[in-house]
Design a protein around this motif. Structure first.
Motif, short mmCIF file in Angstrom:
data_model
loop_
_atom_site.label_atom_id
_atom_site.label_comp_id
_atom_site.label_asym_id
_atom_site.label_seq_id
_atom_site.Cartn_x
_atom_site.Cartn_y
_atom_site.Cartn_z
N GLU A 159 4.83 4.08 4.11
CA GLU A 159 5.95 3.17 4.29
C GLU A 159 6.92 3.35 3.12
O GLU A 159 6.50 3.70 2.02
N PRO A 160 8.20 3.16 3.31
CA PRO A 160 8.85 2.75 4.55
C PRO A 160 9.03 3.93 5.51
O PRO A 160 9.52 4.98 5.13
N SER A 161 8.62 3.72 6.75
CA SER A 161 8.80 4.74 7.78
C SER A 161 10.20 4.63 8.38
O SER A 161 10.93 3.66 8.13
N HIS A 162 10.55 5.61 9.17
CA HIS A 162 11.80 5.59 9.95
C HIS A 162 13.05 5.34 9.09
O HIS A 162 13.77 4.37 9.28
N ASP A 220 0.82 -1.21 0.00
CA ASP A 220 0.00 0.00 0.00
C ASP A 220 0.86 1.27 0.00
O ASP A 220 0.61 2.21 0.74
N ILE A 221 1.88 1.31 -0.86
CA ILE A 221 2.71 2.49 -1.01
C ILE A 221 2.86 2.79 -2.50
O ILE A 221 2.64 1.93 -3.35
N LEU A 222 3.23 4.02 -2.80
CA LEU A 222 3.42 4.41 -4.19
C LEU A 222 4.75 3.89 -4.70
O LEU A 222 5.79 4.16 -4.13
N THR A 223 4.69 3.13 -5.77
CA THR A 223 5.87 2.77 -6.53
C THR A 223 5.66 3.31 -7.94
O THR A 223 4.58 3.13 -8.51
N ILE A 224 6.65 3.99 -8.48
CA ILE A 224 6.52 4.58 -9.80
C ILE A 224 6.47 3.47 -10.85
O ILE A 224 7.45 2.77 -11.08
N ARG A 225 5.30 3.31 -11.46
CA ARG A 225 5.10 2.24 -12.44
C ARG A 225 4.74 2.75 -13.83
O ARG A 225 4.67 1.96 -14.76
N SER A 226 4.46 4.05 -13.94
CA SER A 226 3.99 4.58 -15.21
C SER A 226 4.56 5.97 -15.45
O SER A 226 5.06 6.62 -14.53
N GLU A 227 4.45 6.42 -16.69
CA GLU A 227 4.87 7.77 -17.04
C GLU A 227 4.04 8.80 -16.29
O GLU A 227 4.54 9.85 -15.88
N HIS A 245 11.08 9.33 5.46
CA HIS A 245 9.89 8.48 5.35
C HIS A 245 9.53 8.25 3.89
O HIS A 245 9.97 8.99 3.00
N GLY A 246 8.72 7.24 3.67
CA GLY A 246 8.13 7.06 2.35
C GLY A 246 7.12 8.15 2.08
O GLY A 246 6.57 8.77 3.00
N ILE A 247 6.87 8.41 0.81
CA ILE A 247 5.93 9.46 0.42
C ILE A 247 5.39 9.10 -0.97
O ILE A 247 5.96 8.27 -1.66
#
Length: 250
Positions: free
Chosen positions: A179-182, A3-10, A170-172
């Motif tokens: 996540e990932p936190s800390h 449940d975090i953003l991973t860049i998968r597209s333009e 932190h993740g954003i």
């Protein structure tokens, strides 16, 4: 790291780069305006104007109902300083932290400047900025997250400074904090988390002239050093790749 953003597209990439550019403009306009006798509220209005002119929303206000559009922390205030009637003066160390959202994407950035500086205050700011660069360089796919903190801590130690251990990056992405936190400013050998391609991080340094921990102020927001030691923070939002990370708030 679900449940975090991973860049998968333009679209993901362009959207993150867009909001990253906006917060970096706000950060730089506010830093340029820092001078003796200006109030932190006046600086905040500059940030608010830049964000609103691009249609972006202040992330701390939007997500947490923070009493300001940006965070402005002075001297021993390490983070979450509330803009107000305080007038800056010569010798102050001033941190500007800007985070915002646009079209469902978030970016976060920060920088610190010293007014009419003495050598030690300038060295603290320069070291914190260099520590950020060295930490970001370790953020590569396949590497452990703890290598970021290891690089930051080593740069601080080599220059006679400490790091704030209870503040971290932190993740954003789709929210201000994911996540990932800390993402620590020091090395934790127990942290075996691995970075992967496309992960979005807000990496930030908190270097201090003394204290290793901060406490919360009476306003319920501002975090400060108990011994009044100075703190310098720098921050970028980055995208992890197999090679050098993409810095969207440069």
């Amino acid at each position: 790291m679900s449940d975090i953003l991973t860049i998968r597209s333009e679209k993901d990439l362009k959207s993150l780069e867009k909001i990253g550019k906006i917060v970096s403009i706000a950060r730089d306009e506010m830093i340029k305006a820092v001078r003796p006798d200006i109030t932190t509220k006046e600086l905040d209005r500059i940030g608010e104007f830049v964000l609103s002119s691009y249609g972006a929303k202040s992330a701390p206000k939007y997500e947490y109902d923070f009493p300001g559009h940006t965070c402005i922390s002075v001297n021993n205030q390490a983070a979450h300083g509330i803009p107000g009637l305080r007038r800056l003066k010569a010798g102050d160390v001033v941190n500007i932290d800007v985070s915002a959202a646009l079209d469902g994407y978030f970016a976060d950035t920060g920088a610190t400047i010293a007014l009419n500086v003495c050598q030690e205050k300038q060295k603290l700011c320069d070291c914190s900025q260099m520590a950020l660069a060295k930490g970001i360089d370790k953020a590569r796919a396949g590497s452990k997250i703890n290598q970021i903190g290891k690089a930051i801590y080593q740069e601080a130690k080599d220059n006679g400074f400490t790091v704030i251990k209870n503040l971290a990056g932190h993740g954003i992405g789709k929210r201000l904090h994911e996540e990932p936190s800390h993402i620590l400013n020091y090395y934790d050998k127990r942290d075996n988390r691995i970075l992967h391609r496309g992960l979005v991080l807000a990496v930030e340094t908190f270097l201090s002239t003394g204290a290793e921990y901060v406490i919360e102020g009476r306003d319920g927001w501002t975090l400060r050093t108990p011994d009044r030691s100075l703190v310098a923070q720098f921050e970028h939002t980055i995208i992890v790749t197999e090679n050098e990370p993409i810095i969207v708030t440069a």
